[in-house]
Design a protein around this motif. Structure first.
Motif: not given
Length: 278
Positions: A89-93, A106-108, A119-123, A129-130
């Protein structure tokens, strides 16, 4: 702000800044793996679910993690990030800035995972990011720990994970109110998942199992070891027996599996020096 916490019978002065840096370095250890798709726990457990089980006192059902300072319960947020990485769902660079390695998320895929805590964290990450903002892992840990610039609360994430374990039939939630104070405990209904989690970590330390062959257990041990440095050593006491904790090989093996930041930096510098020589 300095925070004093108990560790080994004495007080150790630490800060959320120090701990956040520790966690960011820990992620670099995890991201060094070529593939995270094999990070799957026994009985299909997520890393966050296994960690929540380790928060429990198996005899009383008390969630000992609630007694950790809010700043240091940030580990549950960090582990949710690992689960989101595994779910792609995300990546870390990681990039070098001012001679330091700084990691950014970064949200993928913004679509919900179907797992309430994740989903609490992802949202939250999607909303941030938005807005076109950028925040390093280190800054995220500080923000969540201090509850500054985010509505995320680590202990709410943990409670959500525990409730999910109840839905899976592993735990049973019991609420008792006395004098208008509600105490919540979680009795173990199915002990098999917790036993499997504990056994996996013990194999790494005492049976010579390779971290590469059990990424799940190794990542869980990394986070438990990191939190133990804040005085929250009940994580390791839950996994290992008193006899195992006093075993002469315990500290040595733990140091190899969970190197300190200084040791990681030392190993990296040695590798870079060798590469330059070649």
């Amino acid at each position: 702000t300095h925070r004093s916490v108990m560790a080994g019978g004495g007080f150790v002065v630490t800060t959320l800044e120090t701990f956040s840096n520790e966690l960011q370095m820990l992620f670099q250890n995890i991201l060094a793996r070529d593939d995270l798709s094999d990070v799957r726990g026994p009985n299909g457990l997520l890393v966050s679910e296994a960690y929540a089980l380790v928060w429990l006192d198996q005899e009383t059902g008390d969630v000992k993690g609630r007694k950790v300072r809010d700043e240091f319960s940030v580990v549950m947020f960090a582990i949710a990030i690992v689960d989101l990485l595994v779910a792609k769902k995300i990546s870390v660079e990681t990039q070098e800035e001012k001679k330091q390695d700084i990691s950014y998320m970064q949200v993928l895929d913004p679509a919900p995972t179907g797992v309430p805590a994740l989903d609490m964290v992802l949202s939250t990450l999607v909303a941030f990011a938005a807005e076109g903002k950028k925040r390093s892992l280190y800054d995220w840990f500080r923000a969540v720990g201090y509850r500054s610039g985010t509505d995320l609360k680590c202990k709410e994430i943990t409670n959500t994970v525990l409730d999910t374990l109840c839905e899976k039939g592993i735990l049973n939630k019991i609420s008792k109110t006395t004098l208008m104070i509600t105490n919540v405990t979680y009795n173990t209904v199915d002990p098999a998942p917790n036993a499997a989690v504990v056994e996996g970590v013990r194999r790494l330390v005492f049976e010579g199992a390779a971290p590469e062959t059990d990424a799940f257990s190794h990542i869980l041990l990394l986070f438990c070891s990191a939190n133990a440095k804040t005085g929250a050593d009940f994580f390791l006491k839950h996994i290992f027996t008193p006899e195992q904790l006093s075993h002469p090989n315990y500290r040595e093996k733990l140091g190899i599996l969970c190197p300190s930041n200084a040791e990681v930096q030392k190993q990296r510098q040695a590798a870079e020096k060798q590469a330059a020589a070649e």
